[in-house]
Design an enzyme around this catalytic site. Structure first.
Site, PDB file in Angstrom:
ATOM      1  N   HIS A 165      65.790 -26.428  90.513  1.00  0.00           N
ATOM      2  CA  HIS A 165      64.800 -27.283  89.836  1.00  0.00           C
ATOM      3  C   HIS A 165      64.804 -27.082  88.313  1.00  0.00           C
ATOM      4  CE1 HIS A 165      61.089 -29.147  88.605  1.00  0.00           C
ATOM      5  NE2 HIS A 165      60.520 -27.976  88.365  1.00  0.00           N
ATOM      6  N   HIS A 203      60.723 -22.643  82.610  1.00  0.00           N
ATOM      7  CA  HIS A 203      59.376 -23.208  82.584  1.00  0.00           C
ATOM      8  C   HIS A 203      58.475 -22.763  83.733  1.00  0.00           C
ATOM      9  CE1 HIS A 203      60.823 -26.467  85.333  1.00  0.00           C
ATOM     10  NE2 HIS A 203      59.559 -26.513  85.697  1.00  0.00           N
ATOM     11  N   GLU A 242      54.532 -18.561  85.419  1.00  0.00           N
ATOM     12  CA  GLU A 242      53.537 -18.918  86.422  1.00  0.00           C
ATOM     13  C   GLU A 242      53.904 -18.398  87.817  1.00  0.00           C
ATOM     14  OE1 GLU A 242      50.709 -20.014  85.998  1.00  0.00           O
ATOM     15  OE2 GLU A 242      50.047 -20.790  87.947  1.00  0.00           O
ATOM     16  N   ASP A 243      55.165 -18.544  88.193  1.00  0.00           N
ATOM     17  CA  ASP A 243      55.537 -18.319  89.597  1.00  0.00           C
ATOM     18  C   ASP A 243      56.299 -17.023  89.867  1.00  0.00           C
ATOM     19  OD1 ASP A 243      54.370 -20.722  90.089  1.00  0.00           O
ATOM     20  OD2 ASP A 243      56.242 -21.853  90.187  1.00  0.00           O
ATOM     21  N   ASP A 294      60.175 -32.350  83.766  1.00  0.00           N
ATOM     22  CA  ASP A 294      59.788 -31.606  84.969  1.00  0.00           C
ATOM     23  C   ASP A 294      59.262 -32.582  86.020  1.00  0.00           C
ATOM     24  OD1 ASP A 294      58.937 -29.411  86.630  1.00  0.00           O
ATOM     25  OD2 ASP A 294      56.908 -29.608  85.784  1.00  0.00           O
ATOM     26  N   ASP A 347      60.439 -64.020  84.373  1.00  0.00           N
ATOM     27  CA  ASP A 347      61.708 -63.524  83.861  1.00  0.00           C
ATOM     28  C   ASP A 347      62.170 -62.303  84.630  1.00  0.00           C
ATOM     29  OD1 ASP A 347      59.482 -62.336  82.903  1.00  0.00           O
ATOM     30  OD2 ASP A 347      59.910 -62.735  80.800  1.00  0.00           O
TER      31      ASP A 347
HETATM   32 MN    MN Z   1      58.594 -27.356  87.440  1.00  0.00          MN
END
Ligand code: MN
Length: 744
Positions: A52, A76, A80-81, A143, A263
């Site tokens: 990812h 990124h 956080e993870d 992202d 159109d």
């Molecule tokens: Mn992400």
């Protein structure tokens, strides 16, 4: 698997051909770091998690962003993870990379689901304001694009949530930043999850049409290309079908059937410079019939997101309408990449391809306003400062409240309701107690602690509040709740100001002075003024200054009155001496007057002539006793005098006056002429005045509608008969049909 990953990373490196070896080493390091920290984590489809961030880095690289942004894309999700921390990232890479990563992480934490429709625009602004550095938002959009591309394995609920958020939050932000390509992709993919049936219907129909009209598309493209070639214009021409979501919106929002969509087909003509755009437009309108009202010049008037192109809709020989968009290459890049095109420009610079600078006219325009700033530096630090003076925070119910930058919990409480503000005893931000002077930041959740026993706002709050709304409400509370206290506070403040100015309160409250002072400060009583100062509705300093001005003004008037009276007495004395000397004093009229007017029953008094009717000797006159300015003389036929004399409360003040026959004074008289305007009319009027040896004090000519003219003259005369003579002469001028003395 490992091979496949590394091969994909190699492809990323291939996209970074222009990057310095030093930067490339840092990017490789970021990739290794992220890979190590995400080790063992899997995505919903079973692939290693690192796929990812790697794909996000690809998208960021395609936008042409700098090395820091690509590293941040790779990293990124680490803070956080995984076990990675801001400090570690800042140390191993740079603080600016860590800031970008932290910025993206913060945006992830904003909970979108419970936001109401009408709050959506505020939410978008909040995210922009939170991102601060625009690169944070660009990475976040990449992202989101990758997330939405790979949602099949998510739960149904999650898919709908993410799709809705993308459609309502991120696609509009991408649009605002001018990034059409990503906006379209996000919209189409969101629609696919939100309304799969309609999506498929349109998609199938477009396929069907594409096959049916492949020949048409090709024919138009060939026609346009051939014509432009013939004209010697170098251009790239291609046709495309519009993207699905825009058709969907037209069908459902405007309730149209597929066949009514005007159109469906659009052709793009991309050329080298702006003049050529207009040449191409001329060719297109020559080749096909233009649809009225469909031409738009976004080159002359760019859209707010800097989008530029010429748009026109025409009808081909088959009767099928299609849109043509004409633009230059740099407009094209701007339309595709939006604000991210800045970094593409920067790459060009670092490549020493300064020749390409010409193709980036729009960047130059942007930089023209930034002449003091080094271009590279400016682009590097380009911030989204659209909302720099605003801050967006959440209530505990997830409503977004928009406040001025620097706002405190006090502003927040009063923005909710004045009752909340007045009973506030404390505040929490993100669950923690903060002081009333705490400066709120975008994205924070603010909670107000209230109590029925709260004492109400304190006067300090006025200084802590940033918004006018809060200050007004606090002021209202003091005005209502604390009258006595306000009067005492206000009085002390006002007297403090007076002291500074060297004035005592006694000077203002003197009987003849107070009414003037109150009129000047515009209050009915001093107490009212004190109360207003006390609750903050009036400024003590301003009131004191006004009072002083009035004091000075009244003093000066007093002095002038005294001087005038003294002068009048002296002149009267002189005149009396003269009369005695010549020995021709007239009986019954021994009182000579300076003004030329004798006031019955009064020997020496100030006389002035009313401006409304400018009386002259010979006119019947009447006097009015003013308060402090002597007698004002009007003509008896003056409307002001006639009205005044009939007023019950003024009656006694109108007195008899008469002209002094011995006076040699001159008087002003105002005469008004109206006539049919013609060449030389003003000259004729002036000639009559000059030949009559009339002293003219002012001469005003004014054109009236319908070819008439009005003259307003102020002349100096001795008697009424002189005025009549002039008026008769003026009356004889050709074209003049009305001559009148002005009164009232
Ligand atoms: Mn992400």
């Amino acid at each position: 698997m490992e091979d496949k990953l590394d091969a994909r990373f190699q492809e990323l490196e291939d996209k970074l051909k222009n990057m310095s070896e030093e930067d490339l080493t840092r990017v490789r390091d970021a990739y290794q770091y992220a890979k190590t920290y995400h080790e063992g984590q899997l995505r919903k489809d079973g692939s290693p998690y690192i796929t990812h961030p790697l794909e996000v880095a690809h998208l960021v690289a395609e936008l042409g962003l700098d090395a820091d942004s690509i590293m941040a894309a790779l990293l990124h999700d680490t803070i956080e993870d995984t076990d990675a921390t801001y400090e570690e990232v800042a140390k191993r890479f740079t603080p600016s990379v860590a800031d970008l990563v932290e910025g993206v992480t913060k945006l992830d934490k904003v909970k979108y689901t419970s936001i109401e429709e009408k709050q959506m625009e505020n939410l978008r602004k909040m995210l922009m304001a939170m991102a601060k550095d625009v690169r944070v938002m660009l990475i976040k959009i990449c992202d989101r694009v990758h997330n939405i591309r790979t949602m099949e394995f998510q739960s149904e609920r999650k898919r709908r949530e993410k799709s809705l958020e993308t459609l309502e939050v991120y696609a509009p932000i991408a649009h605002r930043l001018g990034m059409q390509r990503m906006k379209w992709e996000m919209e189409d993919l969101s629609l696919k999850y939100l309304d799969p049936i309609a999506y498929k219907e349109i998609d199938d129909e477009l396929d069907h049409q594409a096959q049916a009209h492949a020949a048409f598309m090709e024919k138009i493209q060939t026609e346009i290309t051939a014509r432009l070639e013939k004209e010697g214009i170098k251009a790239t021409v291609y046709g495309r079908v519009k993207h699905i979501y825009s058709i969907y919106r037209k069908m459902y929002a405007q309730n149209k059937t597929f066949s009514e969509i005007f159109d469906l087909y659009a052709f793009r003509v991309i050329v080298d410079d702006i003049p050529t755009c207009y040449s191409v437009l001329g060719c297109i309108h020559d080749m096909y019939k233009a649809v009225l009202g469909r031409f738009k010049d976004y080159i002359g008037t760019p859209k707010p997101n800097m989008y530029q192109s010429l748009h026109t809709t025409v009808i081909g020989t088959e009767g099928i309408p299609f849109e043509v968009q004409i633009r230059t290459w740099d407009m094209h890049h701007m339309a595709e990449y939006g604000i991210a095109a800045h970094w593409k420009y920067k790459q060009g610079m670092s490549n020493k391809q300064l020749g390409t600078e010409e193709t980036f006219a729009w960047v130059r325009r942007l930089l023209e306003n930034q002449q003091d700033t080094d271009a590279e530096e400016y682009i590097r630090t380009l911030k989204v400062d659209l909302f720099a003076d605003e801050v967006f925070v959440f209530t505990p119910n997830a409503d977004v409240i928009n406040l001025p930058a620097g706002a405190t919990p006090i502003d927040f409480a009063y923005a909710i309701h004045s009752g909340v503000g007045n009973s506030m005893t404390g505040a929490k931000v993100n669950g923690r107690i903060v002081g009333f002077d705490y400066q709120l930041k975008s994205g924070e959740i603010v909670e107000v602690i209230t109590s029925k026993n709260a004492k109400g706002p304190s006067r300090d709050w006025m200084k802590l509040a940033k918004s006018n709304q809060a200050r007004t409400k606090i002021r209202q509370w003091f005005k209502r709740e604390k009258r006595e206290e306000n009067v005492a506070t206000g009085r002390a403040m006002f007297e403090g100001e007076l002291k500074r100015l060297g004035i005592t309160i006694g000077m203002l409250t003197a009987e003849e002075m107070l009414p003037h002072i109150l009129e000047k400060v515009r209050f009915n009583s001093l107490e009212e003024m004190y109360a207003a100062i006390g609750y903050g509705g009036a400024s003590a300093q301003k009131c004191a200054n006004r009072a002083r001005e009035e004091l000075v003004h009244q003093d000066r008037q007093q002095a002038e009155r005294l001087a005038a009276e003294k002068a009048a007495q002296e002149q009267a004395a002189q005149a009396a001496r003269a009369t005695v000397d010549s020995g021709v004093a007239k009986s019954g009229n021994s009182k000579k007057s300076v003004s030329g007017v004798i006031v019955s029953g009064m020997t020496e008094c100030m006389v002035k002539f009313a401006k409304c009717c400018t009386p002259v000797p010979g006119d019947e006159i009447v006097g009015f006793i003013t308060r402090g300015f002597g007698v004002s003389v009007h003509r008896c036929d003056c409307p002001n005098a006639m009205n005044g004399m009939s007023r019950e409360n003024e009656k006694d003040r109108w007195i008899k006056v008469s002209w002094d026959p011995g006076s040699l004074n001159t008087y002003k008289s105002t005469i008004e002429l109206i006539g049919k305007d013609r060449n030389g009319l003003a000259l004729d009027v002036a000639t009559v005045l000059a030949t009559g040896k009339i002293n003219t004090l002012s001469f005003n000519a004014q054109a009236l509608p319908d070819g008439y003219a009005k003259f307003s003259l102020v002349v100096e005369v001795r008697t009424q008969s002189e005025v009549t003579t002039i008026m008769n002469k003026l009356q004889q001028i050709h074209g003049i049909y009305q001559v009148a003395r002005v009164s009232g």
